[in-house]
Write a protein that holds these residues in place. Structure first.
Motif, PDB file in Angstrom:
ATOM      1  N   ASN A  20       0.819  -1.215   0.000  1.00 11.44           N
ATOM      2  CA  ASN A  20       0.000   0.000   0.000  1.00 11.44           C
ATOM      3  C   ASN A  20       0.850   1.260   0.000  1.00 11.44           C
ATOM      4  O   ASN A  20       0.571   2.218  -0.739  1.00 11.44           O
ATOM      5  N   ASN A  23       2.298   1.701  -3.457  1.00  9.60           N
ATOM      6  CA  ASN A  23       1.278   2.075  -4.436  1.00  9.60           C
ATOM      7  C   ASN A  23       0.910   3.548  -4.349  1.00  9.60           C
ATOM      8  O   ASN A  23       0.711   4.214  -5.370  1.00  9.60           O
ATOM      9  N   PHE A  27       2.712   5.126  -7.329  1.00  6.17           N
ATOM     10  CA  PHE A  27       1.713   4.947  -8.382  1.00  6.17           C
ATOM     11  C   PHE A  27       0.409   5.695  -8.113  1.00  6.17           C
ATOM     12  O   PHE A  27      -0.648   5.295  -8.585  1.00  6.17           O
ATOM     13  N   GLN A  28       0.482   6.785  -7.335  1.00  2.00           N
ATOM     14  CA  GLN A  28      -0.667   7.661  -7.078  1.00  2.00           C
ATOM     15  C   GLN A  28      -1.883   6.911  -6.545  1.00  2.00           C
ATOM     16  O   GLN A  28      -3.030   7.286  -6.791  1.00  2.00           O
ATOM     17  N   ASP A  30      -2.872   3.818  -7.301  1.00  4.30           N
ATOM     18  CA  ASP A  30      -3.318   2.686  -8.109  1.00  4.30           C
ATOM     19  C   ASP A  30      -2.733   1.390  -7.531  1.00  4.30           C
ATOM     20  O   ASP A  30      -1.575   1.361  -7.106  1.00  4.30           O
ATOM     21  N   GLU A  31      -3.515   0.319  -7.546  1.00 10.14           N
ATOM     22  CA  GLU A  31      -3.061  -0.951  -6.979  1.00 10.14           C
ATOM     23  C   GLU A  31      -2.221  -1.700  -8.008  1.00 10.14           C
ATOM     24  O   GLU A  31      -2.681  -2.624  -8.675  1.00 10.14           O
ATOM     25  N   VAL A  32      -0.979  -1.291  -8.113  1.00 10.02           N
ATOM     26  CA  VAL A  32      -0.037  -1.896  -9.056  1.00 10.02           C
ATOM     27  C   VAL A  32       0.719  -3.037  -8.392  1.00 10.02           C
ATOM     28  O   VAL A  32       0.905  -4.107  -8.971  1.00 10.02           O
ATOM     29  N   LYS A 165      -5.346   8.106   0.666  1.00 11.15           N
ATOM     30  CA  LYS A 165      -5.175   6.951  -0.219  1.00 11.15           C
ATOM     31  C   LYS A 165      -4.478   5.787   0.470  1.00 11.15           C
ATOM     32  O   LYS A 165      -4.558   4.653   0.008  1.00 11.15           O
TER      33      LYS A 165
END
Length: 304
Positions: A20, A23, A27-28, A30-32, A165
């Motif tokens: 988390n 991410n 990755f702003q 996003d769940e990458v 987030k």
């Protein structure tokens, strides 16, 4: 020291928490990176000084392998104080990771990403964020000196929308430092905390807030608890045990403060500071406990 190191790393070493954080930061939100794609990597590496081998150790390191078979080593470094040598430390960690790749002929090469989580809330990170800033380099030599940038995340200065987030429990960690920076007070969430014991261990080490140290002793494995129940309700529970002491403090404060035309502002400030120190209360809780007159409350709070 070993116990402190373990407690400091335990929360961030959980795959769900680690994924988390990466991410949101990389990755702003996003769940990458998915927790099941992460594997632990030995954080230790060695280097030689004066012919002797020495050890250096990251806080947390994990290898990420996603569905497209891309590999990356992510590292997290906890930092509560500004460190001007951080670029030198990070290049040492990252260089050791790349050296291990060269030594292992059977593994695919992968990039290394290190994130420094800075938890200070009294001053910003004004020390070097790249290798060149650590030195005074002659202008003519500067083009030939290779640079190396580091990723410092100032947790207390993250925008609220970015903090939102994060998933719990790291969101609650970030909320604490953000609120303390802006308001010097913490308003706990009423959301149930995951990994509560590990989070309290980390907070007890990173802060001077004695409530975290006291609360972690009462957290039971598997018990559902909110930050409010862990911290504020604990204060209210202690209130009964401290009722007599608080009553005496209130009576003494009222007597002193109202003795001469309801007392002076200075007396209320002194009494509030005393109860804050002895009972570990916030400024707001202290003025309420000793019943500072409403017409003086704002002025008293300004001085606490």
């Amino acid at each position: 020291m070993a116990e402190k190191d373990i407690a400091e790393k335990q929360l961030l070493s959980y795959a769900d928490v680690f994924a988390n954080i990466m991410n949101v930061i990389l990755f702003q939100g996003d769940e990458v990176v998915h927790p099941e794609e992460l594997t632990d990597v030995l954080p230790q590496s060695t280097y030689k000084v004066d012919g002797k081998l020495r050890q250096q150790e990251r806080d947390v390191a994990k290898l990420w392998k996603n569905s497209e078979l891309r590999l990356a080593l992510f590292g997290i470094e906890n930092q509560s104080a500004v460190d001007r040598t951080m670029p030198l430390r990070i290049i040492g960690y990252d260089g050791a990771a790349y050296r291990n790749e060269l030594n292992d002929k059977n593994e695919k090469m992968y990039p290394v990403v290190t994130v420094v989580l800075y938890f200070g809330c009294e001053q910003r990170w004004k020390k070097p964020r790249c290798l060149k800033d650590c030195f005074q380099i002659p202008e003519r030599l500067n083009p030939y000196v290779s640079d190396y940038h580091i990723n410092v995340i100032e947790v207390a200065w993250l925008p609220d929308e970015m903090i939102a987030k994060f998933s719990n429990p790291f969101r609650m960690v970030a909320e604490y430092f953000s609120q303390m920076r802006k308001d010097q007070e913490y308003h706990p969430s009423e959301e149930a905390v995951r990994h509560a014991k590990e989070m309290l261990d980390l907070m007890a080490l990173l802060t001077d807030d004695v409530r975290f140290t006291e609360a972690k002793e009462n957290v039971k494995e598997g018990e559902s608890m909110t930050m409010r129940s862990i911290l504020l309700d604990k204060i209210e529970a202690r209130g009964e045990a401290r009722g007599e002491a608080r009553g005496e403090a209130r009576g003494e404060a009222r007597g002193e403060a109202r003795g001469e035309a309801r007392g002076t502002e200075k007396t209320w400030v002194a009494s509030a500071r005393n109860i804050m120190k002895n009972m570990q209360l916030t400024a707001q809780q202290a003025v309420e406990a000793i019943s500072v007159p409403m017409d003086l409350r704002a002025k008293v709070l300004e001085q606490l």
